[in-house]
Design a protein around this motif. Structure first.
Motif, PDB file in Angstrom:
ATOM      1  N   MET A 176       2.652  14.177  -9.637  1.00 39.91           N
ATOM      2  CA  MET A 176       3.759  15.091  -9.912  1.00 39.91           C
ATOM      3  C   MET A 176       4.032  15.205 -11.409  1.00 39.91           C
ATOM      4  N   ASP A 177       3.844  14.092 -12.133  1.00 40.31           N
ATOM      5  CA  ASP A 177       4.086  14.090 -13.582  1.00 40.31           C
ATOM      6  C   ASP A 177       2.913  14.685 -14.355  1.00 40.31           C
ATOM      7  N   GLY A 178       1.794  14.951 -13.666  1.00 40.83           N
ATOM      8  CA  GLY A 178       0.615  15.451 -14.349  1.00 40.83           C
ATOM      9  C   GLY A 178       0.020  14.442 -15.303  1.00 40.83           C
ATOM     10  N   ASN A 179       0.234  13.153 -15.002  1.00 42.41           N
ATOM     11  CA  ASN A 179      -0.219  12.073 -15.881  1.00 42.41           C
ATOM     12  C   ASN A 179      -1.559  11.540 -15.368  1.00 42.41           C
ATOM     13  N   LEU A 180      -2.654  12.120 -15.846  1.00 39.32           N
ATOM     14  CA  LEU A 180      -3.973  11.746 -15.330  1.00 39.32           C
ATOM     15  C   LEU A 180      -4.378  10.302 -15.635  1.00 39.32           C
ATOM     16  N   LYS A 216      -5.468   7.828 -12.590  1.00 38.38           N
ATOM     17  CA  LYS A 216      -6.662   6.979 -12.574  1.00 38.38           C
ATOM     18  C   LYS A 216      -6.292   5.530 -12.244  1.00 38.38           C
ATOM     19  N   LYS A 217      -5.235   5.033 -12.870  1.00 41.13           N
ATOM     20  CA  LYS A 217      -4.820   3.647 -12.633  1.00 41.13           C
ATOM     21  C   LYS A 217      -4.381   3.440 -11.191  1.00 41.13           C
ATOM     22  N   GLU A 218      -3.589   4.371 -10.665  1.00 42.60           N
ATOM     23  CA  GLU A 218      -3.087   4.231  -9.305  1.00 42.60           C
ATOM     24  C   GLU A 218      -4.203   4.384  -8.270  1.00 42.60           C
ATOM     25  N   LEU A 219      -5.189   5.227  -8.559  1.00 39.45           N
ATOM     26  CA  LEU A 219      -6.346   5.336  -7.666  1.00 39.45           C
ATOM     27  C   LEU A 219      -7.097   4.011  -7.615  1.00 39.45           C
ATOM     28  N   GLY A 220      -7.151   3.332  -8.754  1.00 37.49           N
ATOM     29  CA  GLY A 220      -7.775   2.006  -8.782  1.00 37.49           C
ATOM     30  C   GLY A 220      -7.026   1.017  -7.907  1.00 37.49           C
ATOM     31  N   ASP A 221      -5.700   1.079  -7.968  1.00 36.19           N
ATOM     32  CA  ASP A 221      -4.888   0.181  -7.136  1.00 36.19           C
ATOM     33  C   ASP A 221      -5.144   0.436  -5.654  1.00 36.19           C
ATOM     34  N   LEU A 222      -5.227   1.716  -5.274  1.00 35.86           N
ATOM     35  CA  LEU A 222      -5.483   2.039  -3.871  1.00 35.86           C
ATOM     36  C   LEU A 222      -6.891   1.627  -3.451  1.00 35.86           C
ATOM     37  N   ALA A 223      -7.863   1.792  -4.362  1.00 35.14           N
ATOM     38  CA  ALA A 223      -9.229   1.365  -4.061  1.00 35.14           C
ATOM     39  C   ALA A 223      -9.258  -0.145  -3.808  1.00 35.14           C
ATOM     40  N   THR A 251       0.831  -1.206   0.000  1.00 31.67           N
ATOM     41  CA  THR A 251       0.000   0.000   0.000  1.00 31.67           C
ATOM     42  C   THR A 251       0.865   1.255   0.000  1.00 31.67           C
ATOM     43  N   ILE A 252       1.944   1.229   0.770  1.00 35.50           N
ATOM     44  CA  ILE A 252       2.870   2.366   0.793  1.00 35.50           C
ATOM     45  C   ILE A 252       3.448   2.590  -0.604  1.00 35.50           C
ATOM     46  N   GLU A 253       3.833   1.497  -1.260  1.00 35.07           N
ATOM     47  CA  GLU A 253       4.386   1.593  -2.616  1.00 35.07           C
ATOM     48  C   GLU A 253       3.362   2.187  -3.581  1.00 35.07           C
ATOM     49  N   GLU A 254       2.113   1.718  -3.482  1.00 32.26           N
ATOM     50  CA  GLU A 254       1.065   2.230  -4.362  1.00 32.26           C
ATOM     51  C   GLU A 254       0.825   3.723  -4.126  1.00 32.26           C
ATOM     52  N   THR A 255       0.914   4.145  -2.868  1.00 35.14           N
ATOM     53  CA  THR A 255       0.708   5.556  -2.543  1.00 35.14           C
ATOM     54  C   THR A 255       1.791   6.414  -3.182  1.00 35.14           C
TER      55      THR A 255
END
Length: 266
Positions: A57-61, A65-72, A45-49
């Motif tokens: 930071m990269d402004g890569n929306l 979206k993908k990383e928010l899915g991983d955290l969800a 979870t720390i890694e995903e965060t």
């Protein structure tokens, strides 16, 4: 229950239900998922965060979206594991945060008046103390990175009224800490590393304080500089390699030529 919901809201509810269903299936059928515990997921979870932070930071929306899915997924995963021992389930998690948001926003759901951001923050901290926090600083996680922690400590102290009045006062403190840091190195034959480290910490803390006063997030600012340095250094390495040179055998002046080229391309 959801008869009167809009099509858009129904689609969101169905997507969340789909995730819950898949999580149940994985927990029951997948050898890896069946083996996981709340403790084993923690470092993932720390890694995903941090991956989410990088995407922001990269402004890569699309990546956000993908990383928010991983955290969800992780949130659902923790809740599913806890439900197996009757500790709590995802409904408890979601209802818990809903109740907290309602209680922490009495200016929306009650009769408290708060028409500025600063007043909202002050109310928030006062409510947390009433809920059981023994200190205004009690909500700052111990394991936060030091730079982020310094910012949060200062923000929370401000919410309790403990803060400088003018940014000029904060800058005077920065200059004072800089002088003390320099004095620690005045006599290098008697240099005490621990004292120098302490003074450097004080200097950093005062710089974070000033950044806060001028609405700069020091963590974001430093990370942008990190990325800028990496980009320039990668250019330096690549161009030196093209020229058949090895960095270890180059002079600083030779490397600086490529460094300046990298700066011009930004």
């Amino acid at each position: 229950m959801f008869e009167n919901k809009s099509a858009d809201r129904l689609a969101k509810l169905q997507a969340f239900d789909r995730l819950l269903t898949i999580m149940d299936e994985l927990r029951e059928q997948c050898p890896w998922d069946k083996k996981q515990t709340i403790e084993s997921l923690r470092h993932l979870t720390i890694e995903e965060t941090y991956e989410l932070s990088d995407s922001i930071m990269d402004g890569n929306l699309p990546e956000v979206k993908k990383e928010l899915g991983d955290l969800a997924l992780h949130i659902v995963f923790y809740a599913r594991i806890a439900s197996e021992t009757g500790q709590f389930d995802i409904a408890d998690v979601l209802n818990g945060i809903c109740e907290k948001l309602i209680s922490r926003h009495p200016h929306i759901y009650g009769d408290v008046k708060a028409d500025t951001e600063e007043k909202v923050k002050q109310n928030w901290e006062q409510l947390k103390l009433k809920e059981g926090n023994k200190s205004v600083l009690g909500g700052v996680p111990v394991s936060l990175p030091a730079l982020v922690k310094a910012m949060r400590i200062q923000e929370k102290a401000r919410s309790a009224g403990f803060d400088w009045e003018e940014k000029s006062q904060v800058w005077e403190k920065v200059e004072e800490e800089m002088q003390e840091f320099q004095q620690a190195f005045a006599n290098e034959s008697h240099l005490q590393p621990e004292e120098a480290e302490k003074e450097f910490g004080d200097l950093l803390f005062s710089l974070v304080n000033y950044a806060r006063f001028v609405n700069i997030n020091p963590e974001t600012a430093l990370e942008r500089t990190n990325k800028k340095f990496i980009k320039r250094f990668n250019y330096l390495e690549a161009e030196a390699k093209k020229a058949g040179k090895n960095l270890q055998n180059m002079t600083l002046a030779e490397m600086d030529v490529y460094w300046e080229e990298a700066k011009k391309q930004e």
